[in-house]
Design a protein around this motif. Structure first.
Motif, PDB file in Angstrom:
ATOM      1  N   SER A   2      -4.593  -2.908   0.171  1.00 23.71           N
ATOM      2  CA  SER A   2      -4.172  -4.265   0.236  1.00 23.71           C
ATOM      3  C   SER A   2      -2.922  -5.042  -0.515  1.00 23.71           C
ATOM      4  CB  SER A   2      -5.404  -4.116  -0.867  1.00 23.71           C
ATOM      5  OG  SER A   2      -5.186  -4.099  -2.319  1.00 23.71           O
ATOM      6  N   VAL A   3      -1.597  -4.385  -0.875  1.00 22.06           N
ATOM      7  CA  VAL A   3      -0.320  -4.574  -1.378  1.00 22.06           C
ATOM      8  C   VAL A   3       0.639  -3.973  -0.871  1.00 22.06           C
ATOM      9  CG1 VAL A   3       1.337  -5.190  -3.554  1.00 22.06           C
ATOM     10  CG2 VAL A   3      -1.445  -4.574  -3.618  1.00 22.06           C
ATOM     11  N   VAL A   4       1.353  -5.183   0.163  1.00 19.16           N
ATOM     12  CA  VAL A   4       2.773  -5.386   0.997  1.00 19.16           C
ATOM     13  C   VAL A   4       3.935  -5.680   0.381  1.00 19.16           C
ATOM     14  CG1 VAL A   4       1.117  -4.596   3.006  1.00 19.16           C
ATOM     15  CG2 VAL A   4       1.759  -7.061   1.980  1.00 19.16           C
ATOM     16  N   LEU A   5       5.145  -5.256   0.854  1.00 20.91           N
ATOM     17  CA  LEU A   5       5.694  -5.668   0.426  1.00 20.91           C
ATOM     18  C   LEU A   5       7.160  -5.916   1.553  1.00 20.91           C
ATOM     19  CD1 LEU A   5       8.106  -6.023  -1.792  1.00 20.91           C
ATOM     20  CD2 LEU A   5       9.312  -3.353  -1.576  1.00 20.91           C
ATOM     21  N   ASP A  16       6.071   0.913  -8.439  1.00 19.42           N
ATOM     22  CA  ASP A  16       4.972   0.557  -7.584  1.00 19.42           C
ATOM     23  C   ASP A  16       5.780  -0.237  -6.245  1.00 19.42           C
ATOM     24  OD1 ASP A  16       2.151   1.294  -6.975  1.00 19.42           O
ATOM     25  OD2 ASP A  16       1.509  -0.351  -8.316  1.00 19.42           O
ATOM     26  N   LEU A  17       5.684  -0.830  -6.806  1.00 21.48           N
ATOM     27  CA  LEU A  17       5.955  -2.281  -5.404  1.00 21.48           C
ATOM     28  C   LEU A  17       7.001  -1.511  -4.448  1.00 21.48           C
ATOM     29  CD1 LEU A  17       6.595  -5.645  -6.778  1.00 21.48           C
ATOM     30  CD2 LEU A  17       5.048  -4.861  -5.585  1.00 21.48           C
ATOM     31  N   LEU A  18       7.892  -0.271  -4.750  1.00 16.97           N
ATOM     32  CA  LEU A  18       8.812   0.219  -4.501  1.00 16.97           C
ATOM     33  C   LEU A  18       7.790   1.610  -3.485  1.00 16.97           C
ATOM     34  CD1 LEU A  18      12.227   1.060  -6.283  1.00 16.97           C
ATOM     35  CD2 LEU A  18      11.608  -1.299  -3.669  1.00 16.97           C
ATOM     36  N   LYS A  19       6.748   1.729  -3.598  1.00 16.69           N
ATOM     37  CA  LYS A  19       5.766   2.705  -2.910  1.00 16.69           C
ATOM     38  C   LYS A  19       4.964   2.231  -1.790  1.00 16.69           C
ATOM     39  CE  LYS A  19       6.082   6.000  -6.861  1.00 16.69           C
ATOM     40  NZ  LYS A  19       4.955   6.372  -7.982  1.00 16.69           N
ATOM     41  N   ARG A  20       4.846   1.100  -2.206  1.00 15.32           N
ATOM     42  CA  ARG A  20       4.177  -0.010  -1.699  1.00 15.32           C
ATOM     43  C   ARG A  20       4.455   0.090   0.827  1.00 15.32           C
ATOM     44  NH1 ARG A  20      -0.828  -0.899  -4.340  1.00 15.32           N
ATOM     45  NH2 ARG A  20      -0.416  -0.936  -5.605  1.00 15.32           N
TER      46      ARG A  20
END
Length: 291
Positions: free
Chosen positions: A7-10, A67-71
């Motif tokens: 549900s979280v993408v970058l 955490d964002l870099l793992k999305r």
């Protein structure tokens, strides 16, 4: 924030002018804009701009940078020319689930969504692309020395060349060619300017050409007709057919509309969205594929 992984993408859309970073969390988009990010011309500088954008978005969504870099992510950047450059960028940013390409796929997906069609992007540089049943094909985008036909810098360069030919007396002298010669202190000034001009500086001459063409200047009209001919021919080689959408994006692209065939003019559609929205859509595909 306790959102599920998918549900979280970058997404990142970066080029020679700016870098835009976005994070979509449960359907809500947060974004940040930083400076130029071309990994071929300035790798470390581009990485710094991307990191700054991710940091800014991290604070907005209250998710740590790590955490964002793992999305799931789609990174579309000018200068990503091959797999080696993509791998270098992946390592530098410590991304774990990212598709890394140049900036063209995001522009196509943003403009067309999932519909079939062709995009002709003519800004400082240029490229064309088609999308058929989700598959993309690209043409052009090879830079100011070897390509970028119909781009703003191409228009400026052609106008200067025509001015020199008019000075030689071998081609028509018009209001446009006389203005260019006068503004640049004659042929020697044109040669000096062109020898050191950046694509952006050459592109800055394009508005004078498009205005002259609208006023009926035959040299300017010839340049615009040549550019439109390139767009039409390349679009057809990429599979464009009557009835397919044609999106003209970039600062000068729309100026070619009057010089295209009536059939092509009737197919022109406004882009559905921006490259950043396309990058987000592609990031969601990454999430569904392997993350």
């Amino acid at each position: 924030m306790t959102e599920s992984r998918n549900s979280v993408v970058l997404a990142v859309d970066g080029g020679g002018t700016r870098c835009r970073v976005a994070c979509e969390v449960a359907g809500v988009v947060y974004s940040s804009e930083t400076g130029a990010a071309n990994v071929s011309t300035d790798f470390e500088g581009a990485v710094a701009q991307i990191r700054a954008g991710i940091q800014a978005v991290s604070q907005q969504v209250d998710i740590s940078v790590n955490d964002l870099l793992k999305r799931s992510a789609f990174i579309g950047l000018a200068g990503v020319t091959d797999g080696k450059m993509a791998a270098r960028l992946r390592d530098a940013l410590r991304l774990t689930c990212a598709r890394i390409e140049d900036d063209r796929p995001a522009a196509v997906r943003g403009a067309l969504g999932l519909q079939n069609g062709v995009i002709a992007h003519c800004g400082t540089g240029s490229f064309l692309a088609s999308q058929t049943d989700g598959a993309m094909r690209f043409a052009g985008g090879w830079g100011s020395v070897l390509g970028d036909e119909a781009s703003a810098q191409w228009v400026g360069r052609r106008a200067l060349s025509q001015a020199l030919k008019a000075y030689d007396g071998t081609h028509d002298s018009t209001a446009l060619t006389r203005k260019l010669l006068a503004d640049m202190d004659g042929p020697a000034g044109i040669v000096r300017f062109a020898g050191n001009a950046t694509p952006a500086q050459l592109g800055a001459l394009a508005p004078a050409v498009t205005s002259a063409a609208q006023a009926g200047d035959i040299v300017a009209e010839g340049i615009m007709l040549t550019g439109a001919g390139y767009i039409a021919e390349t679009a057809q080689r990429l599979g464009w057919q009557a009835g397919m959408a044609l999106c003209l994006t970039g600062g000068i692209a729309g100026q070619y509309t009057p010089y295209l065939s009536a059939e092509m003019q009737s197919a022109i559609r406004p882009p559905l969205g921006e490259p950043l929205s396309g990058a987000l859509a592609l990031a969601k595909e990454v999430a569904h594929e392997h993350c």
